[in-house]
Design a protein around this motif. Structure first.
Motif, PDB file in Angstrom:
ATOM      1  N   GLN A 155      22.789   5.849  16.554  1.00 47.45           N
ATOM      2  CA  GLN A 155      22.027   4.782  15.921  1.00 47.45           C
ATOM      3  C   GLN A 155      22.905   3.829  15.110  1.00 47.45           C
ATOM      4  O   GLN A 155      22.487   2.735  14.775  1.00 47.45           O
ATOM      5  CB  GLN A 155      20.951   5.377  15.020  1.00 47.45           C
ATOM      6  N   TYR A 156      24.138   4.230  14.800  1.00 48.15           N
ATOM      7  CA  TYR A 156      24.988   3.409  13.951  1.00 48.15           C
ATOM      8  C   TYR A 156      25.832   2.402  14.713  1.00 48.15           C
ATOM      9  O   TYR A 156      26.530   1.602  14.140  1.00 48.15           O
ATOM     10  CB  TYR A 156      25.863   4.302  13.076  1.00 48.15           C
ATOM     11  N   ASN A 157      25.783   2.458  16.050  1.00 50.64           N
ATOM     12  CA  ASN A 157      26.438   1.465  16.906  1.00 50.64           C
ATOM     13  C   ASN A 157      27.941   1.342  16.685  1.00 50.64           C
ATOM     14  O   ASN A 157      28.485   0.248  16.714  1.00 50.64           O
ATOM     15  CB  ASN A 157      25.778   0.079  16.741  1.00 50.64           C
ATOM     16  N   TYR A 158      28.607   2.463  16.459  1.00 50.06           N
ATOM     17  CA  TYR A 158      30.065   2.430  16.416  1.00 50.06           C
ATOM     18  C   TYR A 158      30.560   2.215  17.838  1.00 50.06           C
ATOM     19  O   TYR A 158      29.898   2.582  18.801  1.00 50.06           O
ATOM     20  CB  TYR A 158      30.648   3.749  15.906  1.00 50.06           C
ATOM     21  N   THR A 159      31.744   1.643  17.975  1.00 57.65           N
ATOM     22  CA  THR A 159      32.319   1.459  19.300  1.00 57.65           C
ATOM     23  C   THR A 159      32.540   2.810  19.966  1.00 57.65           C
ATOM     24  O   THR A 159      32.270   3.004  21.137  1.00 57.65           O
ATOM     25  CB  THR A 159      33.655   0.699  19.202  1.00 57.65           C
ATOM     26  N   THR A 200      39.480  -0.353  11.697  1.00 59.33           N
ATOM     27  CA  THR A 200      39.264   0.763  10.791  1.00 59.33           C
ATOM     28  C   THR A 200      38.511   1.861  11.534  1.00 59.33           C
ATOM     29  O   THR A 200      37.574   1.589  12.277  1.00 59.33           O
ATOM     30  CB  THR A 200      38.434   0.318   9.565  1.00 59.33           C
ATOM     31  N   ILE A 201      38.952   3.099  11.319  1.00 57.33           N
ATOM     32  CA  ILE A 201      38.312   4.258  11.928  1.00 57.33           C
ATOM     33  C   ILE A 201      37.816   5.165  10.807  1.00 57.33           C
ATOM     34  O   ILE A 201      38.579   5.514   9.904  1.00 57.33           O
ATOM     35  CB  ILE A 201      39.296   5.060  12.817  1.00 57.33           C
ATOM     36  N   GLY A 202      36.539   5.524  10.852  1.00 57.35           N
ATOM     37  CA  GLY A 202      35.980   6.438   9.866  1.00 57.35           C
ATOM     38  C   GLY A 202      36.206   7.878  10.285  1.00 57.35           C
ATOM     39  O   GLY A 202      36.026   8.225  11.455  1.00 57.35           O
ATOM     40  N   ILE A 203      36.623   8.692   9.332  1.00 56.19           N
ATOM     41  CA  ILE A 203      36.834  10.123   9.590  1.00 56.19           C
ATOM     42  C   ILE A 203      36.004  10.889   8.571  1.00 56.19           C
ATOM     43  O   ILE A 203      36.139  10.675   7.369  1.00 56.19           O
ATOM     44  CB  ILE A 203      38.314  10.503   9.473  1.00 56.19           C
ATOM     45  N   ALA A 217      28.923   2.324   8.902  1.00 55.86           N
ATOM     46  CA  ALA A 217      28.270   1.275   9.685  1.00 55.86           C
ATOM     47  C   ALA A 217      28.322  -0.051   8.936  1.00 55.86           C
ATOM     48  O   ALA A 217      28.562  -1.104   9.534  1.00 55.86           O
ATOM     49  CB  ALA A 217      26.824   1.660   9.996  1.00 55.86           C
ATOM     50  N   GLY A 218      28.106  -0.020   7.627  1.00 53.45           N
ATOM     51  CA  GLY A 218      28.165  -1.236   6.825  1.00 53.45           C
ATOM     52  C   GLY A 218      29.547  -1.853   6.794  1.00 53.45           C
ATOM     53  O   GLY A 218      29.689  -3.071   6.644  1.00 53.45           O
ATOM     54  N   ASN A 219      30.573  -1.022   6.961  1.00 54.57           N
ATOM     55  CA  ASN A 219      31.952  -1.516   7.000  1.00 54.57           C
ATOM     56  C   ASN A 219      32.400  -1.869   8.409  1.00 54.57           C
ATOM     57  O   ASN A 219      33.544  -2.240   8.627  1.00 54.57           O
ATOM     58  CB  ASN A 219      32.898  -0.472   6.395  1.00 54.57           C
ATOM     59  N   ARG A 220      31.483  -1.746   9.353  1.00 58.24           N
ATOM     60  CA  ARG A 220      31.737  -2.119  10.750  1.00 58.24           C
ATOM     61  C   ARG A 220      33.001  -1.464  11.315  1.00 58.24           C
ATOM     62  O   ARG A 220      33.843  -2.128  11.907  1.00 58.24           O
ATOM     63  CB  ARG A 220      31.841  -3.640  10.907  1.00 58.24           C
ATOM     64  N   VAL A 221      33.106  -0.141  11.114  1.00 56.29           N
ATOM     65  CA  VAL A 221      34.277   0.555  11.639  1.00 56.29           C
ATOM     66  C   VAL A 221      34.301   0.489  13.154  1.00 56.29           C
ATOM     67  O   VAL A 221      33.257   0.373  13.803  1.00 56.29           O
ATOM     68  CB  VAL A 221      34.330   2.022  11.154  1.00 56.29           C
ATOM     69  N   ALA A 250      24.638  11.472   5.901  1.00 58.64           N
ATOM     70  CA  ALA A 250      23.842  10.304   6.292  1.00 58.64           C
ATOM     71  C   ALA A 250      24.266   9.071   5.495  1.00 58.64           C
ATOM     72  O   ALA A 250      24.374   7.964   6.042  1.00 58.64           O
ATOM     73  CB  ALA A 250      22.352  10.586   6.097  1.00 58.64           C
ATOM     74  N   GLU A 251      24.525   9.242   4.209  1.00 57.84           N
ATOM     75  CA  GLU A 251      24.984   8.117   3.378  1.00 57.84           C
ATOM     76  C   GLU A 251      26.365   7.642   3.814  1.00 57.84           C
ATOM     77  O   GLU A 251      26.639   6.443   3.853  1.00 57.84           O
ATOM     78  CB  GLU A 251      24.996   8.513   1.901  1.00 57.84           C
ATOM     79  N   ILE A 252      27.236   8.578   4.152  1.00 57.41           N
ATOM     80  CA  ILE A 252      28.580   8.224   4.626  1.00 57.41           C
ATOM     81  C   ILE A 252      28.478   7.426   5.924  1.00 57.41           C
ATOM     82  O   ILE A 252      29.153   6.405   6.092  1.00 57.41           O
ATOM     83  CB  ILE A 252      29.438   9.489   4.827  1.00 57.41           C
ATOM     84  N   LEU A 253      27.618   7.868   6.833  1.00 63.12           N
ATOM     85  CA  LEU A 253      27.460   7.165   8.114  1.00 63.12           C
ATOM     86  C   LEU A 253      26.940   5.749   7.911  1.00 63.12           C
ATOM     87  O   LEU A 253      27.366   4.813   8.591  1.00 63.12           O
ATOM     88  CB  LEU A 253      26.552   7.958   9.045  1.00 63.12           C
ATOM     89  N   LYS A 254      26.041   5.565   6.949  1.00 67.00           N
ATOM     90  CA  LYS A 254      25.561   4.219   6.634  1.00 67.00           C
ATOM     91  C   LYS A 254      26.696   3.364   6.063  1.00 67.00           C
ATOM     92  O   LYS A 254      26.815   2.186   6.381  1.00 67.00           O
ATOM     93  CB  LYS A 254      24.408   4.287   5.637  1.00 67.00           C
TER      94      LYS A 254
END
Length: 112
Positions: free
Chosen positions: A96-100, A22-25, A73-77, A66-70
């Motif tokens: 800080q969100y450790n996305y790949t 999954t990729i967040g946009i 991160a919670g969905n481990r994109v 900021a809420e979207i980024l959390k």
């Protein structure tokens, strides 16, 4: 399984394989013609590669972003493509969100 309408559970597959597809946009506004056209191309390309896009609008609100980024991160994109809510001051705020992979789309060119 196909005859019975079986649909694989993507979350279970992710847990089993530890492979996130999954990729967040994040864009400013979904009704922006420019971003809408770009999103069409991005989602088509991601789908061909086996990724599922999850799209958000930050509405140029840093708190909403900021809420979207959390949430991402919670969905481990696996990664995120972000049009910042405001002028980008510090790109490290996204690390800080450790996305790949994180790609920041700048709205303004740096002036020299």
């Amino acid at each position: 399984a196909n005859e019975m309408g079986y649909i694989p559970n993507a979350n279970a597959s992710t847990l089993r394989s530890n492979s996130h597809r999954t990729i967040g946009i994040v864009v400013t506004y979904l009704d922006n013609f420019f971003y809408n056209r770009i999103l069409m191309g991005i989602t088509d390309s991601l789908s061909r590669k086996g990724y599922t896009p999850i799209i958000f609008s930050n509405q140029e609100d840093p708190r909403r972003e900021a809420e979207i980024l959390k949430t991402l991160a919670g969905n481990r994109v696996a990664g995120a493509l972000i049009v910042p809510a405001s002028d980008l001051v510090n790109e490290n705020q996204y690390n800080q969100y450790n996305y790949t992979c994180v790609t920041i789309v700048r709205r303004k060119l740096n002036e020299e």
